[in-house]
Write a protein that holds these residues in place. Structure first.
Motif, mmCIF file in Angstrom:
data_model
loop_
_atom_site.group_PDB
_atom_site.id
_atom_site.type_symbol
_atom_site.label_atom_id
_atom_site.label_comp_id
_atom_site.label_asym_id
_atom_site.label_seq_id
_atom_site.Cartn_x
_atom_site.Cartn_y
_atom_site.Cartn_z
ATOM 1 N N ASP A 32 -0.929 7.392 -0.149
ATOM 2 C CA ASP A 32 -0.026 6.278 0.194
ATOM 3 C C ASP A 32 -0.810 5.146 0.858
ATOM 4 O O ASP A 32 -0.567 3.970 0.596
ATOM 5 C CB ASP A 32 1.077 6.735 1.165
ATOM 6 C CG ASP A 32 2.085 7.665 0.526
ATOM 7 O OD1 ASP A 32 2.198 7.661 -0.711
ATOM 8 O OD2 ASP A 32 2.766 8.399 1.283
ATOM 9 N N GLU A 35 -2.797 3.174 -1.503
ATOM 10 C CA GLU A 35 -1.939 2.326 -2.340
ATOM 11 C C GLU A 35 -1.090 1.356 -1.516
ATOM 12 O O GLU A 35 -0.143 0.758 -2.034
ATOM 13 C CB GLU A 35 -1.038 3.198 -3.219
ATOM 14 C CG GLU A 35 -1.819 3.941 -4.294
ATOM 15 C CD GLU A 35 -0.942 4.756 -5.219
ATOM 16 O OE1 GLU A 35 0.303 4.720 -5.061
ATOM 17 O OE2 GLU A 35 -1.486 5.435 -6.107
ATOM 18 N N TYR A 36 -1.433 1.214 -0.232
ATOM 19 C CA TYR A 36 -0.747 0.219 0.607
ATOM 20 C C TYR A 36 -1.563 -1.079 0.504
ATOM 21 O O TYR A 36 -2.498 -1.311 1.253
ATOM 22 C CB TYR A 36 -0.656 0.707 2.060
ATOM 23 C CG TYR A 36 0.296 -0.117 2.904
ATOM 24 C CD1 TYR A 36 1.667 -0.080 2.651
ATOM 25 C CD2 TYR A 36 -0.171 -0.937 3.929
ATOM 26 C CE1 TYR A 36 2.542 -0.840 3.399
ATOM 27 C CE2 TYR A 36 0.710 -1.698 4.684
ATOM 28 C CZ TYR A 36 2.066 -1.644 4.416
ATOM 29 O OH TYR A 36 2.944 -2.403 5.158
ATOM 30 N N TYR A 39 -0.915 -8.054 0.992
ATOM 31 C CA TYR A 39 -0.044 -8.999 0.284
ATOM 32 C C TYR A 39 -0.722 -10.358 0.132
ATOM 33 O O TYR A 39 -0.304 -11.203 -0.638
ATOM 34 C CB TYR A 39 1.323 -9.141 0.966
ATOM 35 C CG TYR A 39 1.329 -9.850 2.300
ATOM 36 C CD1 TYR A 39 1.659 -11.203 2.383
ATOM 37 C CD2 TYR A 39 1.038 -9.174 3.485
ATOM 38 C CE1 TYR A 39 1.675 -11.857 3.600
ATOM 39 C CE2 TYR A 39 1.055 -9.813 4.701
ATOM 40 C CZ TYR A 39 1.379 -11.163 4.759
ATOM 41 O OH TYR A 39 1.393 -11.824 5.969
ATOM 42 N N GLU A 214 -0.230 0.862 -12.919
ATOM 43 C CA GLU A 214 1.134 0.963 -12.388
ATOM 44 C C GLU A 214 2.173 0.749 -13.487
ATOM 45 O O GLU A 214 3.152 1.488 -13.584
ATOM 46 C CB GLU A 214 1.331 -0.072 -11.272
ATOM 47 C CG GLU A 214 2.645 0.082 -10.548
ATOM 48 C CD GLU A 214 2.736 -0.764 -9.297
ATOM 49 O OE1 GLU A 214 3.332 -0.291 -8.313
ATOM 50 O OE2 GLU A 214 2.231 -1.902 -9.283
ATOM 51 N N ASP A 626 10.514 -1.195 -7.423
ATOM 52 C CA ASP A 626 9.663 -1.898 -6.461
ATOM 53 C C ASP A 626 8.221 -1.588 -6.810
ATOM 54 O O ASP A 626 7.707 -0.529 -6.464
ATOM 55 C CB ASP A 626 9.966 -1.412 -5.030
ATOM 56 C CG ASP A 626 11.297 -1.959 -4.545
ATOM 57 O OD1 ASP A 626 11.609 -3.100 -4.906
ATOM 58 O OD2 ASP A 626 12.011 -1.240 -3.828
ATOM 59 N N LYS A 628 4.248 -1.776 -6.482
ATOM 60 C CA LYS A 628 3.363 -1.965 -5.320
ATOM 61 C C LYS A 628 2.420 -3.140 -5.514
ATOM 62 O O LYS A 628 2.046 -3.810 -4.566
ATOM 63 C CB LYS A 628 2.545 -0.689 -5.066
ATOM 64 C CG LYS A 628 3.388 0.445 -4.519
ATOM 65 C CD LYS A 628 2.542 1.680 -4.280
ATOM 66 C CE LYS A 628 3.381 2.828 -3.736
ATOM 67 N NZ LYS A 628 2.587 4.045 -3.568
#
Length: 680
Positions: A32, A35-36, A39, A214, A626, A628
């Motif tokens: 996780d 994959e954060y 932005y 993705e 949503d 990522k």
């Protein structure tokens, strides 16, 4: 992709409390965290001032040229300016609330300054500064979304530690053949470059790789789900009689458009196959979706099955029942209407006839999914304005028969990119032309100071015997928003149009009250209907030729187009007047686009570009995932490629056996896609 779900607490420096903070942002495992994604990125590369645009954020290096000047606005607020030589340019550095620098900065000192460039004043408004030259490990720094006690600095630190500990565990699910085909870097390189980029080209390659991954994984789930539903969803092939359908189409009081013929054939072909149909029919307001539904309901009933049409409101149900009765009853077909208004003995009698098979087509609201409603042989379920119904309601209606075919209809034109994403498990039919002879609705944009002229125009139309909708964004006055509200506008128009009846409708009324008011407008008991957006969906009032929308800048293009579609349903010329003091560029662009095109599909693409995918449907229940890192608007080409690749894989025998596809198969299995109904 890690082979296990290692908890973030295994990363050095992350204890139970920090793990809770990370959980709040969706980070539970090391994977996780990897994959954060940031932005945005802060760029600290030194810039040449000749290439910089006004208001751009930049980093420059220069020498102090003169003594700093300090000015106080209050005890705590101050503005310090200092002249700095950057290359051959003399610029002004402006720093707020740093009075201590007055004594510290000396002529000849080297400064590294980051901030917004004011081209008109040759000044930089400094957000960060450093005395001396810049010493950063990377000139491109990631910025992560954070909340609670977490800071961007902490996330960067955790990311560094996680890569040191676990980067060797990262497994690449993409087969080498795909990576070579699209010249994609491997997963570990991509993740590292996204969190620790050395330059923008590396960042571009990393993003390209992860976007494809993705979208491919998403499309694999969609295509596998579609295939599983098809295999598990064996349904009776409906023996469609082509001759009977052709005869029915010839009996219609108008010719079909090419688009109506095309989509009717697509649906009829599905009905005649021995697997479950799951199809979305989308078409602009007035494009003739109801007739397409009627053709298919006819085909099903003629083959000895029953059909059901579910709509969101009673007045819409009555409207559909009336038009389908006119079309189908000359062919000895029984059409019945079931709403909450049908009660007692009459209701029981209807239910008995439905169960015995005496009713061919049942039209109704959610009343048709109640427990005691049973069909003898349900073959086709049509759901109009399907986004108005929840998943459970749609599932309940399907369960009324032995896996009946399903057709969803919507008048909200969905851009192709979103249709592929949100409805990837459905087949999509699109009516992309309007029937001949439909007059285009003339659309005008005006400002509030022209309101008297607008009202005079409305009065002229009313005197010709026409009717008008007036739409407002709010029910009552709001301190937060300076926009017209329905209650005030209703009072104002009652005063203006004393010889006419002015109705008021809004979301706080009960369903029955809304239906009564709408029926009153349809029967011309009200000549003007003041309303919030609750009139958006479906009622047909051919005599209404005017749509006036107050504060139109408050609405998205798709919504404005839906509202405009309430008029233009009769033979007279119709008008849509947008009243908007649009101040922002986006608002002005929206108004301009509305006056230039009445094509719902073009408008939906514009809306997607202006507002982004998250706002397009207005509700989260749309089914749009949503992502990522992917953005379905900007990455639509990759989405297309991923869909095509996923489809080919799912239908290829080698995909299910090849060792190189093991991890893709594992991800599919872990997603629950093979469990029936899981992704509905």
């Amino acid at each position: 992709m890690l082979t296990d779900n290692t908890s973030v607490t295994e990363i050095k420096g992350i204890g139970p409390e920090t793990a809770q903070d990370l959980e709040a942002i969706g980070v539970r495992t090391v994977n996780d965290l990897f994959e954060y994604f940031p932005y945005r990125y802060e760029n600290y590369e030194l810039r040449d001032l000749t290439t910089v645009k006004h208001d751009e954020k930049i980093t420059v290096e220069g020498k102090v040229h003169s003594e700093p000047s300090l000015r106080y606005f209050s005890k705590k607020k101050s503005r310090l300016t200092v002249r700095v030589f950057v290359d051959r340019f003399l610029i002004t550095a402006v720093m707020f609330n740093r009075p201590f620098l007055k004594k510290q900065l000396k002529i000849g000192d080297t400064l590294t300054l980051t901030g917004k460039w004011d081209q008109h004043r040759a000044a930089i408004v400094v957000s960060e500064f450093k005395r001396g030259v810049q010493k950063r490990a990377s000139l491109i720094e990631p910025v992560y979304p954070v909340k609670g006690k977490l800071t961007v600095k902490q996330i960067r630190k955790f990311m560094t530690t996680a890569f040191n500990q676990y980067s060797s565990n990262i497994i690449d699910p993409l087969p080498a053949v795909l990576r070579q085909k699209y010249r994609l870097i491997n997963r570990m390189e991509a993740l590292k470059a996204l969190h620790f980029p050395l330059d923008y080209n590396q960042l571009k390659q990393a993003r390209r790789r992860m976007v494809y991954e993705e979208l491919l994984l998403f499309q694999l789930r969609m295509q596998a789900f579609k295939q599983t539903k098809r295999e598990n969803g064996k349904s009776t092939a409906i023996p469609v009689s082509k001759e009977a359908v052709d005869h029915f189409i010839k009996s219609l009081p108008f010719p079909l458009t090419k688009a109506q013929k095309r989509v009717s054939n697509e649906i009829l072909t599905d009905l005649s196959k021995p697997y479950h149909m799951n199809r979305l029919l989308q078409g602009d307001v007035g494009s003739g979706k109801t007739v397409v539904a009627a053709i298919n309901l006819f085909a099903v009933a003629r083959a000895g099955f029953q059909g059901a049409l579910m709509v969101p409101t009673e007045i819409l149900a009555e409207q559909h029942a009336e038009s389908l009765q006119d079309l189908l009853s000359p062919h000895d077909m029984t059409v019945a209407l079931l709403t909450s208004a049908v009660k007692g003995k009459k209701r029981q009698e209807l239910l008995n006839r439905l169960e015995s098979g005496a009713i061919d087509i049942l039209i109704g609201t959610h009343a048709v999914i109640q427990e005691d409603v049973n069909f003898k042989k349900l073959g086709l379920v049509v759901t109009d304005e399907q986004h108005r119904f929840g998943v459970e309601q749609r599932r309940t209606l399907r369960s009324k028969g032995e896996n009946p075919d399903v057709l969803y209809m919507t008048a909200t034109p969905i851009p192709r990119t979103l249709a592929i994403s949100a409805f990837g498990d459905m087949d999509i039919s699109t009516i992309d032309e309007l029937p001949a002879g439909r007059k285009s609705i003339e659309t005008y944009w005006t400002k509030h100071d022209m309101l008297n002229r607008v009202l005079a125009f409305v009065e002229r139309e009313l005197k010709k015997g026409r009717q008008a909708y007036v739409i407002c964004p709010l029910i009552e006055e709001s301190e937060q928003l300076d926009v017209q509200n329905a209650i005030d506008v209703h009072a104002q128009l009652q005063h203006c149009f004393k010889s006419f009846n002015v109705g008021l409708m809004h979301g706080r009324l009960s369903a029955q009250e809304k239906d009564e008011i709408m029926a009153g407008f349809k029967d011309n008991r009200f000549q003007v209907l003041v309303s919030t957006t609750v009139v958006e969906v479906g009622v047909n009032v051919p005599n209404a030729t005017l749509m006036v929308i107050y504060d139109a800048q408050r609405f998205g293009l798709a919504q404005l187009h839906q509202l405009r579609g309430r008029v233009g349903r009769g033979s007279e010329q119709s008008y849509c007047i947008l009243i908007a003091d649009a101040k922002s560029e986006i608002s002005q662009e929206r108004m301009r686009i509305m006056t230039e095109t009445t094509d719902g599909f073009k408008l939906s693409e514009y809306d997607l570009q202006l507002r982004g995918p998250g706002d397009f449907f207005g509700q989260k229940q749309s089914g749009l995932p949503d992502f990522k890192i992917a953005d379905v608007v900007h990455d639509y080409r990759t989405l297309d490629v991923a869909r095509s690749d996923a489809e080919a894989m799912i239908h290829s025998k080698s995909f299910w056996k090849d060792e190189a596809c093991f991890y893709l198969r594992k991800i599919l299995a872990d997603s629950g896609v093979f469990e029936k109904e899981r992704l509905d």
